[in-house]
Design an enzyme around this catalytic site. Structure first.
Site, mmCIF file in Angstrom:
data_model
loop_
_atom_site.group_PDB
_atom_site.id
_atom_site.type_symbol
_atom_site.label_atom_id
_atom_site.label_comp_id
_atom_site.label_asym_id
_atom_site.label_seq_id
_atom_site.Cartn_x
_atom_site.Cartn_y
_atom_site.Cartn_z
ATOM 1 C CB CYS A 190 1.890 66.786 124.909
ATOM 2 S SG CYS A 190 2.713 68.151 125.733
ATOM 3 C CG HIS A 246 -2.021 68.102 123.627
ATOM 4 N ND1 HIS A 246 -2.110 68.282 124.987
ATOM 5 C CD2 HIS A 246 -0.838 68.658 123.241
ATOM 6 C CE1 HIS A 246 -1.017 68.910 125.407
ATOM 7 N NE2 HIS A 246 -0.243 69.151 124.371
ATOM 8 C CG ASN A 294 0.713 72.054 126.643
ATOM 9 O OD1 ASN A 294 0.325 70.983 127.131
ATOM 10 N ND2 ASN A 294 1.561 72.106 125.644
HETATM 11 O O1 UT7 Z 1 2.369 70.267 123.770
HETATM 12 C C1 UT7 Z 1 3.480 69.746 123.162
HETATM 13 C C2 UT7 Z 1 3.732 70.299 121.835
HETATM 14 N N1 UT7 Z 1 3.971 71.710 121.915
HETATM 15 C C3 UT7 Z 1 3.499 72.479 120.970
HETATM 16 O O2 UT7 Z 1 2.805 72.002 120.125
HETATM 17 C C4 UT7 Z 1 3.890 73.928 120.958
HETATM 18 C C5 UT7 Z 1 4.274 74.321 119.550
HETATM 19 N N2 UT7 Z 1 4.697 75.683 119.379
HETATM 20 C C6 UT7 Z 1 3.910 76.767 119.604
HETATM 21 O O3 UT7 Z 1 2.810 76.634 120.081
HETATM 22 C C7 UT7 Z 1 4.413 78.124 119.183
HETATM 23 O O4 UT7 Z 1 5.570 77.968 118.401
HETATM 24 C C8 UT7 Z 1 4.717 79.078 120.376
HETATM 25 C C9 UT7 Z 1 3.414 79.531 121.030
HETATM 26 C C10 UT7 Z 1 5.597 78.364 121.378
HETATM 27 C C11 UT7 Z 1 5.455 80.335 119.866
HETATM 28 O O5 UT7 Z 1 4.723 80.955 118.828
HETATM 29 P P1 UT7 Z 1 5.468 81.387 117.477
HETATM 30 O O6 UT7 Z 1 4.472 82.099 116.658
HETATM 31 O O7 UT7 Z 1 6.101 80.153 116.895
HETATM 32 O O8 UT7 Z 1 6.538 82.425 117.992
HETATM 33 P P2 UT7 Z 1 8.144 82.351 117.907
HETATM 34 O O9 UT7 Z 1 8.656 81.289 118.794
HETATM 35 O O10 UT7 Z 1 8.550 82.349 116.473
HETATM 36 O O11 UT7 Z 1 8.499 83.756 118.515
HETATM 37 C C12 UT7 Z 1 8.168 84.982 117.855
HETATM 38 C C13 UT7 Z 1 8.787 86.132 118.611
HETATM 39 C C14 UT7 Z 1 10.277 85.937 118.888
HETATM 40 O O12 UT7 Z 1 10.892 87.194 118.771
HETATM 41 P P3 UT7 Z 1 11.751 87.550 117.470
HETATM 42 O O13 UT7 Z 1 12.831 86.526 117.402
HETATM 43 O O14 UT7 Z 1 10.772 87.453 116.327
HETATM 44 O O15 UT7 Z 1 12.210 88.936 117.747
HETATM 45 C C15 UT7 Z 1 10.298 85.511 120.343
HETATM 46 O O16 UT7 Z 1 11.488 85.853 120.991
HETATM 47 O O17 UT7 Z 1 8.153 86.251 119.899
HETATM 48 C C16 UT7 Z 1 9.139 86.261 120.927
HETATM 49 N N3 UT7 Z 1 8.591 85.626 122.116
HETATM 50 C C17 UT7 Z 1 7.803 86.275 122.986
HETATM 51 N N4 UT7 Z 1 7.361 87.549 123.029
HETATM 52 C C18 UT7 Z 1 6.552 87.888 124.036
HETATM 53 C C19 UT7 Z 1 8.727 84.350 122.518
HETATM 54 N N5 UT7 Z 1 8.037 84.156 123.650
HETATM 55 C C20 UT7 Z 1 7.450 85.335 123.964
HETATM 56 C C21 UT7 Z 1 6.603 85.749 124.992
HETATM 57 N N6 UT7 Z 1 6.179 87.024 125.006
HETATM 58 N N7 UT7 Z 1 6.198 84.926 125.980
#
Ligand code: UT7
Length: 326
Positions: free
Chosen positions: A114, A253, A283
């Site tokens: 990225c 980005h 992204n």
């Molecule tokens: O471009 C390169 C660099 N990349 C980035 O900068 C991305 C960095 N990370 C992020 O943008 C965020 O961490 C995400 C958008 C990927 C995820 O957001 P988050 O607020 O960190 O959510 P999480 O990963 O902690 O997931 C929260 C919950 C989990 O469930 P539990 O364990 O709390 O029950 C996940 O399993 O959301 C669940 N989950 C989803 N639910 C519905 C994960 N993906 C999904 C989904 N739909 N697509």
């Protein structure tokens, strides 16, 4: 009198097919509400079957060359930032060279995921400032859809396809023009390989023999993104001795609207000075900054003479920033 690099034209390309959050709801256990709340993405463009990264790069490059009003024979280096080349080799850059009829010159890809476009732009700027090239085609192009596991809801809702390009040209720089002079003012690149397993693919040519799928520890990556981007924009301000209110546009980005807002907050910049495309583009990895830049140049937001700060963080970890007067 030294030499400086001017962004003389921008171009971009997005594939026709749009994949909405509603479409994704039918593919994995997710919701429009979750995707918008956690990432800011509403829809994204996905390349057609058989459409390659170089196909997209070539269109974006042509548009940047038209905008810069330069012909193929004026280009003397091609640098493509990509993580998703058509093939393991040759580089996407040589596909671009061949398709556009660019004369013999250095043509290579850089791989910083990225942050790739920051790495490519900084490298092109160094080529120009060292006299190794005078007109460089700099492209960020990705077919992220080709390395996504479409049954993994934690990644498939985030990534997308597209390409963006700029033409970087050498100009004489007056010794006293400083921050007011047009062109690239400073470039900043970093990596921390200790983060290599937090955002990576499951395969590759020399480990599994196939390309594998993208995997990400999202929460961890998020924390590092906020930290590293906050540090690097601070470094840009200090090095150039500027106050955030002197920056006309932040072109970040586009990984997550919450990361973008956190960087804007660190800079004390209102969101109307931030170019946001994540809602419509998702992204697109190395393509996201040149796509956003081109959109804001073409719709008249970014004007000649304005100060633009670009920044990115991605797999590796890698991160980088470029300050330029457009
Ligand atoms: O471009 C390169 C660099 N990349 C980035 O900068 C991305 C960095 N990370 C992020 O943008 C965020 O961490 C995400 C958008 C990927 C995820 O957001 P988050 O607020 O960190 O959510 P999480 O990963 O902690 O997931 C929260 C919950 C989990 O469930 P539990 O364990 O709390 O029950 C996940 O399993 O959301 C669940 N989950 C989803 N639910 C519905 C994960 N993906 C999904 C989904 N739909 N697509």
């Amino acid at each position: 009198m030294g030499v400086k690099s001017i962004i003389s034209g921008t171009g971009s390309y997005l594939p026709e097919k749009i994949l909405t959050n509603a479409d994704l709801e039918k593919m994995v256990d997710t919701s429009d509400e979750w995707i918008i709340q956690r990432s800011g993405i509403k829809e994204r463009h996905i390349a057609a079957d058989g459409q390659t990264t170089s196909d997209m790069a070539i269109i974006a490059a042509r548009r940047a060359m038209e905008a810069a009003n330069i012909s193929a024979d004026q280009i003397n280096a091609i640098i493509v930032a990509t993580t998703t080349p058509d093939k393991t080799f040759p580089a996407v850059a040589v596909h671009v060279q061949s398709a556009l009829g660019i004369p013999h010159c250095p043509a290579f890809d850089v791989q910083a995921v990225c942050s790739g476009f920051m790495y490519a732009l900084a490298t092109a700027d160094a080529y120009i400032k060292s006299g190794m090239a005078s007109t460089v085609l700099v492209i960020g192009a990705e077919k992220m859809s080709s390395i996504i596991d479409w049954s993994d809801r934690t990644t498939c809702v985030l990534f997308a396809d597209g390409a963006g390009a700029v033409v970087l040209e050498a100009r004489d720089a007056k010794d006293d023009e400083g921050l007011e002079g047009q062109g690239v003012l400073s470039t900043h690149l970093y990596a921390n390989g200790d983060g290599k397993d937090l955002l990576c693919t499951t395969g590759g040519p020399s480990c599994t023999g196939d390309v594998g799928f993208l995997t990400m520890q999202g929460k961890e990556v998020f924390k590092f993104a906020v930290k590293y981007l906050s540090e690097i924009v601070g470094e840009v301000l200090a090095k150039n001795r500027i106050h955030p209110d002197q920056i006309d546009w932040l072109v970040p980005h586009q990984a997550n609207i919450r990361i973008i807002e956190s960087t804007a907050k660190k800079l004390d910049m209102p969101m109307d000075k931030v170019v946001v495309t994540i809602d419509r583009h998702g992204n697109t990895s190395a393509a996201s900054i040149p796509l956003a830049l081109d959109e804001a140049v073409r719709d008249g937001r970014i004007k000649r003479g304005q100060l633009v700060l670009m920044e990115a963080m991605g797999g590796g970890f890698t991160w980088g920033a470029v300050l330029a007067r457009f």
